[in-house]
Design a protein around this motif. Structure first.
Motif, PDB file in Angstrom:
ATOM      1  N   PHE B  15       0.796  -1.317   0.033  1.00 31.37           N
ATOM      2  CA  PHE B  15       0.022  -0.001  -0.050  1.00 31.37           C
ATOM      3  C   PHE B  15       0.805   1.141  -0.113  1.00 31.37           C
ATOM      4  O   PHE B  15       0.852   2.204  -0.779  1.00 31.37           O
ATOM      5  N   SER B  16       2.064   1.137   0.729  1.00 30.31           N
ATOM      6  CA  SER B  16       2.961   2.230   0.618  1.00 30.31           C
ATOM      7  C   SER B  16       3.548   2.332  -0.733  1.00 30.31           C
ATOM      8  O   SER B  16       3.762   3.549  -1.306  1.00 30.31           O
ATOM      9  N   ILE B  54      -0.593   3.109   7.881  1.00 27.37           N
ATOM     10  CA  ILE B  54       0.144   3.533   6.828  1.00 27.37           C
ATOM     11  C   ILE B  54      -0.577   3.075   5.573  1.00 27.37           C
ATOM     12  O   ILE B  54      -1.147   2.054   5.700  1.00 27.37           O
ATOM     13  N   PRO B  55      -0.539   3.701   4.314  1.00 29.84           N
ATOM     14  CA  PRO B  55       0.197   5.000   4.288  1.00 29.84           C
ATOM     15  C   PRO B  55      -0.627   6.308   4.688  1.00 29.84           C
ATOM     16  O   PRO B  55      -1.977   6.222   4.373  1.00 29.84           O
ATOM     17  N   PRO B  63      -3.589  15.732   6.335  1.00 27.42           N
ATOM     18  CA  PRO B  63      -3.262  14.440   6.054  1.00 27.42           C
ATOM     19  C   PRO B  63      -4.551  13.750   5.337  1.00 27.42           C
ATOM     20  O   PRO B  63      -5.669  13.972   5.362  1.00 27.42           O
ATOM     21  N   ILE B  64      -4.038  12.712   4.562  1.00 25.57           N
ATOM     22  CA  ILE B  64      -4.946  11.940   3.676  1.00 25.57           C
ATOM     23  C   ILE B  64      -4.555  10.523   3.965  1.00 25.57           C
ATOM     24  O   ILE B  64      -3.372   9.973   4.001  1.00 25.57           O
ATOM     25  N   SER B  65      -5.654   9.549   4.377  1.00 26.57           N
ATOM     26  CA  SER B  65      -5.309   8.128   4.719  1.00 26.57           C
ATOM     27  C   SER B  65      -5.976   7.385   3.507  1.00 26.57           C
ATOM     28  O   SER B  65      -7.072   7.844   3.109  1.00 26.57           O
ATOM     29  N   GLU B  66      -5.846   6.101   3.507  1.00 21.73           N
ATOM     30  CA  GLU B  66      -6.329   5.155   2.732  1.00 21.73           C
ATOM     31  C   GLU B  66      -5.766   5.238   1.144  1.00 21.73           C
ATOM     32  O   GLU B  66      -5.987   6.090   0.642  1.00 21.73           O
ATOM     33  N   SER B  67      -4.990   4.143   0.889  1.00 20.38           N
ATOM     34  CA  SER B  67      -4.043   4.121  -0.359  1.00 20.38           C
ATOM     35  C   SER B  67      -4.846   4.687  -1.610  1.00 20.38           C
ATOM     36  O   SER B  67      -4.573   5.423  -2.382  1.00 20.38           O
ATOM     37  N   LEU B  68      -6.025   4.176  -1.811  1.00 14.97           N
ATOM     38  CA  LEU B  68      -6.814   4.653  -3.035  1.00 14.97           C
ATOM     39  C   LEU B  68      -7.441   5.888  -2.931  1.00 14.97           C
ATOM     40  O   LEU B  68      -7.203   6.511  -3.881  1.00 14.97           O
ATOM     41  N   GLU B  72      -6.382   8.993  -5.736  1.00 17.66           N
ATOM     42  CA  GLU B  72      -7.224  10.028  -6.205  1.00 17.66           C
ATOM     43  C   GLU B  72      -6.916  11.374  -5.998  1.00 17.66           C
ATOM     44  O   GLU B  72      -7.002  12.233  -6.818  1.00 17.66           O
ATOM     45  N   TYR B  73      -6.511  11.663  -4.715  1.00 12.55           N
ATOM     46  CA  TYR B  73      -6.249  12.924  -4.211  1.00 12.55           C
ATOM     47  C   TYR B  73      -4.895  13.428  -5.114  1.00 12.55           C
ATOM     48  O   TYR B  73      -4.833  14.624  -5.575  1.00 12.55           O
ATOM     49  N   ILE B  74      -3.719  12.667  -5.276  1.00 11.47           N
ATOM     50  CA  ILE B  74      -2.656  13.008  -6.109  1.00 11.47           C
ATOM     51  C   ILE B  74      -3.020  13.167  -7.282  1.00 11.47           C
ATOM     52  O   ILE B  74      -2.426  14.391  -8.005  1.00 11.47           O
TER      53      ILE B  74
END
Lengths: 219, 228
Positions: B15-16, B54-55, B63-68, B72-74
């Protein structure tokens, strides 16, 4: 281009309710098809061969699957009507995070309550209430999770309100005494036609749950 | 305009790795902070109080959590370079579907298929095989899940499937083979051959040793619980 929308769904599914709410909030016409999950239609099996689950939204013949994904799709296609997700990336990420929390924690614990009994059920109920309290803290003093208006998280969460009565009768408690702000929020959402039309009669949900538990041999 | 990006991750977590790759594909500078999950930092606990996992991406202190969700944020924040998701809403819905399928079905079924015993394991092996066939079906005839270029689903799937090959090596099993899933293996090799992607992976020996140790500890803990 003619917009043909068919929703494969069941009356009691909180996942299906999310899609109905989103479509009605945006004033979008659609054809509702009630599925019998003990005898799934050829259309459902063709449109969702991997999971064979509802809801499925068929838009001009193409299937969209998974309730959260369907709501986001509807929000993107009909973006000019009653937007559900915020326009900025950070609030959008927060909305997606909390919708994910509703799915992974709230709905999951809530579902497990019905397929267990005794001590196990009691502990799952406590877990469920714990998650509701977390959500309540996130809501704070805002009228909706979406702020001034209903948004993605509201649409994702509110369907479970139709199941509250069933939980309360089975567990012999009241949600109001544990999370009054959340109950007030749900009632506020129910004032919207899109929500009140989508959520079934709580008594009918309770009857459904009793039958389900009998069928599973739990009661 | 310097904006601060921090990634809280662990070297062994797929996930990281997803987030590392997404940030690198967008050409972004970021501070990587290695977390010790047996002794979580204050920063992690404050940034992800709900899950403490993490991540976590911290962008200008947010802060943003949850890899998916992070991916999408990125993609939405840095749209100019290497778009991860397609523009068309239907194609986006399909991409989200496959990413969710990997996270919620494939990974957990695979764990059961490799780690469980008896009938539960047999059922899981059958289900895992079916899931891999679905993935093959989706990939067939395409360079990547994303089409001509790799994207959201490729990133989501690659690190998970790659991690599963590590688990497979530790368990000395043969559930995922090139023979059974030639399309998937060809795609994995293609991505492994990509410098940026490969740069996000830990050295294989180290990864295998780590997963082996983790499995041994988990199995010991499980047998103690049974004995107690």
């Amino acid at each position: 281009m003619a917009n043909e929308l068919i929703l494969l769904d069941t009356w009691v599914s909180p996942f299906g309710m999310r899609v109905r709410i989103a479509l009605r909030e945006k004033g979008i016409k659609f054809e509702y098809k009630e599925e019998d999950l003990t005898n799934k239609s050829d259309l459902l099996l063709k449109m969702n061969p991997i999971h064979k689950k509802i809801p499925v939204l068929i838009h001009n013949g193409k299937p969209v699957r998974e309730s959260g994904i369907i709501v986001q799709y509807v929000d993107e296609v009909w973006h000019d009507k009653a937007p559900l997700l915020p326009s900025e990336p950070y609030p959008r990420a927060q909305a997606r995070f909390w919708a994910d929390f509703v799915d992974k924690k709230v709905f999951d614990a809530g579902r497990k309550v019905w397929v267990t009994k005794g001590e196990e059920q009691k502990s799952l109920m406590e877990e469920f209430i714990g998650h509701l309290k977390t959500l309540e803290a996130e809501l704070g003093d805002e009228p909706y999770f979406g702020g001034e208006k209903m948004g993605y998280v509201d649409v994702t969460m509110v369907p479970i309100y139709s199941w509250f009565h069933a939980y309360e009768v089975s567990g012999n408690f009241s949600f109001e005494s544990h999370c009054p702000k959340l109950v007030a929020w749900a009632k506020r959402c129910m004032q919207h036609d899109s929500v009140s039309k989508a959520l079934p009669d709580p008594e009918k949900v309770y009857e459904y749950v009793l039958q389900l538990r009998k069928r599973l041999g739990i009661e | 305009m310097a904006k601060e990006i921090k990634l809280l991750g662990t070297w062994a977590s797929p996930f990281s790795h997803r987030i590392e790759l997404a940030l690198k594909l967008k050409g972004l500078q970021f501070h990587y902070l290695e977390e010790d999950l047996s002794n979580k930092s204050q920063l992690l606990l404050q940034s992800n109080p709900v899950h403490r996992k993490i991540p976590v991406l911290i962008h200008n202190g947010n802060p943003i959590s949850e890899s998916l969700v992070i991916m999408e944020y990125i993609d939405e924040t840095w749209q100019h370079q290497n778009p991860l998701l397609p523009k068309d809403p239907y194609a986006r819905a399909v991409a989200r579907f496959w990413a969710k399928f990997i996270d919620e079905k494939v990974l957990w079924t695979a764990f059961k298929a490799y780690n469980d015993k008896g009938k539960e394991q047999e059922d899981a092996i059958e289900e895992f095989s079916q899931q891999l066939k679905f993935l093959e079906g989706e990939l067939k005839g395409k360079e990547y899940f994303g089409g001509e270029r790799f994207g959201f689903v490729d990133i989501a799937a690659f690190f998970i499937l790659q991690f599963l090959t590590v688990l497979q090596e530790v368990k000395e099993a043969e559930l995922m083979t090139e023979e059974k899933y030639p399309v998937l293996f060809e795609w994995m090799e293609k991505l492994q051959g990509n410098e940026v992607v490969a740069g996000c992976l830990p050295p294989r020996e180290k990864h295998v040793a780590y997963v082996r140790a983790r499995r041994a500890a988990a199995e010991e803990a499980a047998s103690k619980t049974k004995a107690a």
